[in-house]
Design a protein around this motif. Structure first.
Motif, mmCIF file in Angstrom:
data_model
loop_
_atom_site.group_PDB
_atom_site.id
_atom_site.type_symbol
_atom_site.label_atom_id
_atom_site.label_comp_id
_atom_site.label_asym_id
_atom_site.label_seq_id
_atom_site.Cartn_x
_atom_site.Cartn_y
_atom_site.Cartn_z
ATOM 1 N N MET A 84 0.830 -1.184 0.000
ATOM 2 C CA MET A 84 0.000 0.000 0.000
ATOM 3 C C MET A 84 0.867 1.238 0.000
ATOM 4 O O MET A 84 1.831 1.311 0.735
ATOM 5 N N GLN A 85 0.547 2.194 -0.859
ATOM 6 C CA GLN A 85 1.289 3.440 -0.865
ATOM 7 C C GLN A 85 0.705 4.369 0.188
ATOM 8 O O GLN A 85 -0.503 4.470 0.333
ATOM 9 N N ILE A 86 1.582 5.021 0.894
ATOM 10 C CA ILE A 86 1.111 5.996 1.863
ATOM 11 C C ILE A 86 1.472 7.377 1.359
ATOM 12 O O ILE A 86 2.624 7.656 1.062
ATOM 13 N N LYS A 87 0.489 8.181 1.241
ATOM 14 C CA LYS A 87 0.725 9.511 0.697
ATOM 15 C C LYS A 87 1.539 10.329 1.692
ATOM 16 O O LYS A 87 1.157 10.423 2.872
ATOM 17 N N ARG A 129 -5.558 13.301 14.422
ATOM 18 C CA ARG A 129 -5.930 11.896 14.497
ATOM 19 C C ARG A 129 -5.237 11.212 15.674
ATOM 20 O O ARG A 129 -5.823 10.415 16.393
ATOM 21 N N GLN A 163 -6.756 -11.901 26.921
ATOM 22 C CA GLN A 163 -6.657 -12.748 25.727
ATOM 23 C C GLN A 163 -5.224 -12.817 25.206
ATOM 24 O O GLN A 163 -4.787 -13.844 24.707
ATOM 25 N N GLY A 169 -5.831 -27.289 18.690
ATOM 26 C CA GLY A 169 -5.018 -26.081 18.535
ATOM 27 C C GLY A 169 -5.666 -24.861 19.154
ATOM 28 O O GLY A 169 -5.149 -23.754 19.040
ATOM 29 N N SER A 170 -6.797 -25.044 19.802
ATOM 30 C CA SER A 170 -7.504 -23.924 20.425
ATOM 31 C C SER A 170 -8.478 -24.481 21.459
ATOM 32 O O SER A 170 -9.006 -25.575 21.293
ATOM 33 N N GLN A 188 -11.141 -22.695 22.039
ATOM 34 C CA GLN A 188 -12.355 -21.926 21.742
ATOM 35 C C GLN A 188 -12.796 -22.102 20.301
ATOM 36 O O GLN A 188 -13.234 -21.154 19.670
ATOM 37 N N ASP A 189 -12.657 -23.304 19.783
ATOM 38 C CA ASP A 189 -13.015 -23.521 18.386
ATOM 39 C C ASP A 189 -13.937 -24.740 18.261
ATOM 40 O O ASP A 189 -13.505 -25.836 17.900
#
Lengths: 297, 354
Positions: B1-4, B18, B85, B207-208, B210-211
């Motif tokens: 992505m180009q940042i201006k 911001r 978390q 592997g989780s 919560q899945d």
């Protein structure tokens, strides 16, 4: 064999819907890292909607409404407030993960897993062993094909692609890139609602916190893997699902001889390998660049 | 992505604005979260539970939160439950609670060991309790660790599973392959082979924790391989395992918590119960009392009310008659093994290697 195919279809369908949402966004020049958040909003809203109304349709409509609203919020932050789209997307993911936990606590009084007695309608006995699959699985090929036709063969699809590739050129022929991005993100919201609804109610009929477990990010990877093409990205998502299912099979077959930790990495290694091969063969998804023209929109 | 690049002053102003907006938002979020009470310095009596797995697991976390609420109602103290978390945030959360003057901070599992070691010595007035942790080396005077011999319950589940399984094929699905869960699997396998050396025991990890969807995929493959009894050890992932078992009659699951009975009245045949809630209630009660001894380690196992192998009453009512008959026949062997473990005549190896 049937069970293996069913497992792959169940595993891939939520991923494919969310991948298609990522494709729509990518085509308009937006890398949507909010897919994870949108997906979990879809899952949570569907289940809570069913719990409240007793109707799957109303639950799903609630999910669609919330996912579209969240997508519009993302559009507003990116287009109107000129926020960095990567950070805005990650923010939406955080909002989704945290907001759904909050919603469950507010509705249930504690952070329990929410279970419901009914889920998405199933195909039924007419499909034999495949009758356990939900309507989302059956509709998935139609949606993929429809999106391909939309992007390839319609004026709107071409305008959408033009917005992502060269916003100035799109504007010069009368297209409004900002409006088209809004439509693409909102449509992506509907697809994410479908993906979340399939995950939570396709075969499980429950919502648990963080149950998307990174699938939104896998979908994002599938968009890159498939170079932003709806069909190739669908195959990429399918590839991830197959890798996941085969990863389980490998664990069950070779778990006594090979460390489980290593076996569990195989689907992820396959993902990395796939993205790398895709990049080599196809050049990957064209970078969605916020050109100066777009930034000024 | 180009940042201006920011060329003009207008752009710079926008960037600054911001940043200020984000800083303000972050501050507002901290205040809104209630993590730092406005009267932080006066918050003596605050008891905080920092859980590293999400609530809603119909298991350990829900049980702890429930018992903490109960104890808070009984004793009238202020409490907070915080879901941590991201491991990168553990230390910050603990320091924030220490700064807030928390009386007792409870957290879970081995991943908080290092953050406890880093933070607890700086807050000597706060009592720190680690549930499901190994002894601190060296001990820290204001930290108590609690470990659970959960693997002993899994051993009993192995005996039970081997006797109720028609196929002689037993499965184990864990959340993540970590030493305590590996030990649970090895104990299950030892239990199975103690009564049926020809039986097979297969392990898989989601592997989780919560899945549920992954849990369902693994369980479906196990059941299609002929496995008919699965011991779970995967918190919220269990929901998917139970859902897979519910699809075909005769599939059996041994889960973790009584709250899971209702999710599979004809599939959840038993549980290896580990009541974290009871344990938390006991440890926090002790920490709030005068006789609390820091720098110690508490080990709990069978016969303490915290860990037990329990048959589901719902399954006994609604499950298939033939399986219930086999369960009845198996129960005496389970009870005999339990008694032997408690009197020391039977030693179950604690093996963390797969």
């Amino acid at each position: 064999m049937d069970e293996m195919i069913i497992a792959i279809l169940r595993s891939s369908t939520p991923l494919i819907y969310v991948t298609l949402a990522g494709v729509l966004a990518q085509r308009t020049g937006i890398w949507n890292l909010g897919l994870e958040g949108l997906m979990i909003i879809g899952a949570c809203a569907t289940v809570l909607g069913i719990a409240i109304t007793g109707s799957f349709l109303q639950g799903f409509l609630l999910a669609v409404g919330l996912c579209v609203a969240a997508s519009v919020l993302l559009w507003f932050v990116i287009e109107r407030l000129k926020a960095n789209q990567i950070i805005a997307g990650l923010g939406l993911t955080g909002l989704g993960l945290g907001g759904t936990a909050f919603a469950v606590e507010a509705y249930m009084g504690s952070q329990v897993a929410v279970t419901v007695s009914s889920g998405a309608p199933k195909a039924g006995p007419v499909l034999g062993a495949f009758g356990v699959l939900s309507i989302f699985v059956l509709l998935m090929p139609v949606v993929v094909l429809g999106l391909w036709v939309l992007l390839k063969c319609t004026r709107f699809g071409l305008q959408l692609a033009a917005c992502g590739e060269h916003a100035f050129a799109a504007r010069s022929v009368g297209a409004d890139p900002s409006r088209i991005r809004l439509i693409a993100l909102a449509a992506g919201g509907v697809l994410c609602a479908a993906g979340g609804a399939e995950l939570a109610t396709g075969s499980l009929q429950l919502f648990a916190q963080n149950m998307t477990a990174g699938r939104g990010f896998m979908a994002f990877a599938a968009v890159i893997f498939g170079a932003g093409h709806p069909v190739w990205s669908t195959f990429a998502a399918l590839f991830f699902a197959v890798a996941g299912v085969l990863g389980i099979r490998v664990q069950l077959t070779f778990g006594d001889n090979i460390p489980h930790g290593l076996l569990q990495t195989l689907p992820y290694l396959a993902t990395i390998l796939g993205v790398w091969v895709s990049g080599k063969l196809r050049g990957g998804a064209k970078a969605a660049t916020l050109t100066e023209e777009q930034s000024d929109v | 992505m180009q940042i201006k690049p920011a060329h003009g002053s207008k752009q710079v102003q926008l960037t600054t604005s911001r940043r200020r907006f984000m800083q303000g938002s972050a501050g507002a979020a901290m205040l809104a979260s209630g993590l730092i009470p406005a009267t932080a310095g006066a918050a003596s009596g605050l008891v905080a539970l920092v859980h590293t797995q999400a609530a809603g697991d119909a298991g350990p976390v829900d049980s702890m939160i429930s018992k903490l609420k109960l104890l808070a109602d009984e004793q009238g103290f202020q409490y907070r439950t915080i879901y941590a978390q991201d491991p990168a945030t553990y230390e910050t959360i603990f320091r924030t609670l220490g700064d807030a003057g928390a009386s007792v901070v409870v957290s879970t599992f081995n991943e908080v060991t290092e953050p406890f070691q880093a933070v607890a010595p700086h807050y000597p007035e706060t009592k720190w309790v680690q549930l499901f942790g190994d002894p601190m080396d060296p001990p820290i005077s204001n930290v108590v660790t609690v470990s659970y011999d959960y693997y002993l319950g899994c051993y009993l589940s192995g005996i039970f599973g081997a006797k109720v399984s028609e196929a002689g094929k037993i499965g184990f699905i864990g959340g993540i392959s970590i030493p305590p869960l590996n030990a649970d699997f090895n104990a299950l396998k030892a239990g199975v082979q103690s009564v049926n050396p020809d039986a097979t025991v297969t392990a898989a990890f989601a592997g989780s924790f919560q899945d549920p969807a992954k849990g369902q995929e693994i369980a479906t493959q196990m059941f299609s391989d002929g496995i008919d009894y699965i011991q779970t050890d995967a918190a919220a992932t269990d929901f998917g395992i139970i859902a897979a078992a519910n699809e075909v009659e005769g599939r059996m699951v041994s889960a973790l918590d009584p709250a899971q009975y209702s999710h599979g009245p004809t599939s959840v045949i038993s549980i290896v119960g580990l009541d974290f809630g009871v344990s938390l209630y006991s440890e926090v009660s002790s920490a709030l009392g005068d006789a609390w001894a820091g720098g110690t380690h508490v080990n709990t196992g069978l016969g303490t009310g915290v860990i037990e192998f329990i048959r589901s009453p719902l399954y006994a009512d609604q499950g298939p008659d033939d399986i219930n008959a086999r369960s009845d026949a198996a129960w005496s062997a389970v009870q005999a093994a339990r008694a032997a473990i408690l009197d020391g005549s039977l030693t179950v190896p604690f093996n963390t290697e797969l």
